[in-house]
Structures are given as C-alpha cells and as structure tokens.
Scaffold this motif. Structure first.
Motif: not given
Length: 525
Positions: A329-355
């Motif tokens: 949903r865009r900032v300031g918008g009400q409409e939900s927009i359907q997307i087809d996207v594969r999400v890849l992410s990265a970090t140099n932190r220890d996310l388990s420790a951050e959790v």
C-alpha cells in the motif's frame, strides 16, 4: 587521485592525457568524433566524478514536460543510477542557473533552507558542485557523506571531462537518443505499468573462487535459485552479497524480469518507506505526483534488500505483510496493490543475535531466512585472493590497453594480508597498483596500511624463526653463543681483520674480543 583516475578511464582518454593546453582539447575532440557517443559520455562522466572525489554525477538539462531531464547518471562504481531525478536537489540547480555560474557547497546541511527541504522530503546530501557545460547542459556532482575536492582549483582532469562532454553533446543528438534508450526521463509509472530494470542489460555474474565454501555456495545457489523461496545472504561487508543476489536472480525462473536493489541502511527511515512502497499525490509536501515504489518496480522479478538488519521495527512489520500477503500500500494511499516479487535480503549482522536482543522481529527473520547463503570473508579463502586479484587486473588491462602482471613477491604479500574490507578493498588495491606500477607490479605501490600490515607479519615471522633457532640449538645459551660467533666472524671479514675497528663496531673491549675469538676458534684471517 591522479593514479586512480588513470586506472578507471579507457585507452581513448589516456592517449591524450600527456598533452597540454589546446592541443589536448583538440586531440580529445578528434578522438571522440570516432568513438561511440554513449561510451564516451559514460567515461567522461566517470572522470568528472573521480576528479572531485564525488559519489555521483548527473548530466542535466531543462525539460519542457518536467523541470529537468537527466541524460546520464552514474556513481563512483561506474554504474548507472535508477530514478536519478529523485536524487538531486533541484533548488540548488535553480540557484546556479540564476547566478549563471558554477555553484558549490561542502556543507549542504548547514544551508538555511535545509529544514524546509526535509519537510518536503527532498533528498539529503553533504556536498554539491554544479557546473555549466554550455548554455543548456549542467553537470551536477555530489557526495552524500563527505566534502568534495575544490573544483575552482586548476584541474586538467575535470576540464578534460567537461570539454569532452561538451564536444560529444555538440557533435550528435546523443542527449535525445540517450534519454530514449536508457529511459532515464520516463515519467513515473502507474501501478499497471511498473518500470522494469531488466537483467538483460547486465552481464552474467559469478563469484570467482575455488575455495570449498565458495564451491558449496555455488552448488546451493544452483539448487535454490529456481524456487520462489526467500533467501538471506550473509557475510561481512565487501564479500560480494549483491553479486550473489544477482547470480540467484539470473539462475531463477524469472531472469528476464527486473532486478531491483536497495541498501536499507543508506536511507533515512521516513524516506525508505516511500522508496519501497511508493506514495500518492498529496501524501506529504512535495508529493506532486503518484509514485510507484521499488516493490512495484520489481513486479515480475526480484527485489534485493541489502542491510536488512538496519531497518526499524515499524518498517519490519510492513515488510512482513508484503512477504506474507504479496500486497503493498503506497504512502497516503488506501488501495492494496498485488505484486509478484521474489525477495532476497542481505546483512552483515548476526540477525539471530538481533532477534534475541529484541532489535529484529523474530517472525520476519524466519520469513527472510528460509534459505541462508553465506559468503566467507576474503582472509579465509586462501589462494582465491590471487585469483580475484588477477581477475581485476585483467579487466583493468583490457580497459587501458595494457598488459601488466603481478610479481610473485606481490602475490605473496596479497595472500598474507587479512583484508578487513574484503573484496572491495582488494579491488581498490589492484586499481591503485595498476595506476602506479609498471609492467611488473610490486608491493612497493600498495597502500601504506597494507605495507604496514605486511611488515608486522614479516616481523612476527622473523621472531618465530628466532624461536625455532633456539629450539634447534638446544638452549637459549647455545643459540646466543652461535649468534656471537657469527657476528664476530662477519665483523672481522668486513674490517679485514683490523681488531680495533671490530671492537668499535661491536662496542666491546679488546680483551673481550680476544677471549671470544679463542672461545669460538676464530682467527680473524
């Protein structure tokens, strides 16, 4: 600085760098007339960026449909920028145009209008140089984090770049063709027509290396890339996480779709939400049109969120919803927009420790970390260091038309360095070596920090050799006597047997010298 510029510019420019004055400009114009205009503009803009120590460079001109048209935008890594008009401070360009002269500032946050620009959600930057190319075109150079070199000082490199850009623009209608070809000035799209950055424009990527961990990583990528599962790429800064993400995308079932990358740690939280999800007209001051976010632009392809560990709790909640439901949903918008996207992410932190520390949502962590691809630091990859270094050197040789090689001594020093900056640091060192060295590159042209580290390693190696010698002699006393005998014998040879001079060199009386000579069986002849 000059050496780095030489390393980053092609043979076309290097042929005329030795010439001075009008002859240099004439030679440049003649060579540009025979070269591809787009390649010339890219090389010249890279040269301008490097000459003032900028992070980004933009070639701009006024437009009838929009305030500005960006003909070309590149960064210090020599990559083209997406949505360049969202990254410039237009009020500063208007100020330069009103004065009809170059305009520079190395402390933009201190300007009195900065608070108003923040309220209008204009981009932030630290330093800006705005230079007129001709009556119609302007060169905008900036750095978001540090000051720029002063362009008012005589700089043949910057002058060369500006003359070359002007010559290229005058010679052809490259401005119009460049705009159409690169889609830089395409108006912001509606949700039904997201802007696509097709990976067809990218060269095939792969991570070079023969280390077992790298081979295992390649095998894992081949297995998981065709799936739709989210992947978390981990590793220290500079290990090549975005390269791994591009490789996953190119081996996926959607390689012809867009690949959109964003560093979540480089943008303020309030701006990052707009960047990712887009905004509606009137959502805030300065939102004059509907604007799609990166998730919309990545529809049908892949989005790569680097430094995901730097996001706030509020944004993490919204990302979780996108991954779970596939809608934004865009900032300031009400409409939900359907997307087809594969999400890849990265970090140099220890996310388990951050959790565990409550700084990262546990549910989002498990959603992102369905599959983990880990990249080891360069210091643990052994001979991969020399493979990667030779790969970078081959690329520089091809660009500059040279055939420089690394010496065995240099290779040994590179293998011994611990590379805290990983591959990025190694790449910069090879650029430096190529710029400063001759046909045979040696360690003498390495950065001081690398040379100092090598000296420390050699010192430790010498100390270890001394300890090994004590063990081979049987005792510390025997090792000291052996050293005494070697030093006295060498002193006698250098002084041609003159005992008085030997005593001065060694700082001992003659009686001590004679006693030790008898003890060790030295004649001094």
């Amino acid at each position: 600085m000059e050496s780095a510029r030489e390393a980053q510019n092609p043979a076309l420019l290097q042929e005329i760098l030795a010439q001075d004055g009008t002859g240099s400009a004439t030679a440049l114009a003649a060579m540009l007339a025979q070269s591809d205009p787009q390649k010339s503009l890219r090389a010249l803009l890279d040269l301008a960026i490097e000459s003032v120590g900028a992070e980004r460079g933009f070639l701009l001109r006024p437009s009838q449909d929009h305030p500005w048209q960006c003909l070309l935008a590149r960064d210090l890594d020599r990559e083209e920028l997406r949505n360049p008009l969202d990254k410039i401070l237009e009020p500063l360009i208007h100020r330069a145009m009103e004065q009809n002269s170059p305009w520079s500032c190395n402390d933009v946050p201190a300007l009195p209008d900065r608070d108003r620009w923040d309220r209008e959600r204009l981009p932030r930057t630290t330093a800006v140089h705005i230079l007129p190319i001709d009556a119609e075109h302007w060169l905008y150079l900036d750095h978001r984090f540090q000051p720029l070199n002063d362009p008012t000082h005589e700089d043949a490199w910057l002058a060369l770049a500006m003359v070359g850009i002007q010559s290229t623009l005058l010679r052809t209608a490259v401005a119009d063709s460049s705009t159409a070809a690169t889609d830089h000035t395409t108006p912001r799209r509606t949700p039904n027509r997201p802007a696509a950055t097709s990976t067809a424009t990218f060269k095939p990527v792969s991570i070079i290396g023969e280390h077992p961990d790298i081979l295992a990583m390649h095998h894992l990528v081949q297995r998981v890339a065709p799936s739709q599962a989210p992947i978390l790429v981990t590793g220290e800064s500079g290990t090549g996480k975005e390269l791994a993400a591009r490789s996953i995308h190119q081996h996926s079932l959607r390689p012809d779709g867009p690949f959109i990358s964003e560093n979540c740690g480089a943008i303020a939280e309030n701006l990052l939400e707009t960047e990712l999800f887009g905004c509606m007209k009137g959502a805030f001051t300065g939102a004059t049109t509907d604007r799609p976010g990166l998730f919309e632009l990545a529809h049908g392809g892949t989005i790569f969120l680097d430094e995901i560990g730097d996001t706030s709790a509020g944004l993490q909640k919204k990302l979780l919803r996108v991954i779970q439901e596939g809608v934004i949903r865009r900032v300031g918008g009400q409409e939900s927009i359907q997307i087809d996207v594969r999400v890849l992410s990265a970090t140099n932190r220890d996310l388990s420790a951050e959790v565990k520390g409550g700084r990262f949502r546990e549910d989002l962590y498990y959603r992102l970390n369905v599959i983990n691809v880990h990249l080891p630091p360069l210091r643990e990859r052994g001979t991969d260091i020399s493979l990667i270094a030779n790969h970078f050197l081959a690329g520089l040789n091809q660009e500059a038309g040279t055939d420089k090689q690394m010496s065995a001594e240099l290779t040994e020093v590179l293998l011994q360095h611990d590379w805290p900056g990983n591959i990025r640091e190694l790449q910069n060192e090879i650029r430096r070596l190529h710029a400063l060295g001759g046909d045979q590159l040696s360690s003498t042209d390495l950065s001081p920090r690398v040379i100092e580290k090598d000296h420390t390693i050699r010192q430790n190696s010498t100390n270890n050799a001394g300890l090994d010698r004590v063990r081979s002699c049987g005792s510390l006393k025997d090792a000291i006597e052996q050293l005494e005998a070697e030093w006295i014998s060498e002193a006698l040879d250098r002084c041609n047997g003159r005992r008085g001079q030997v005593c001065e060199w060694l700082g001992i009386p003659k009686t001590t010298l004679y006693a030790k000579m008898r003890r060790y069986g030295l004649t001094g002849e």
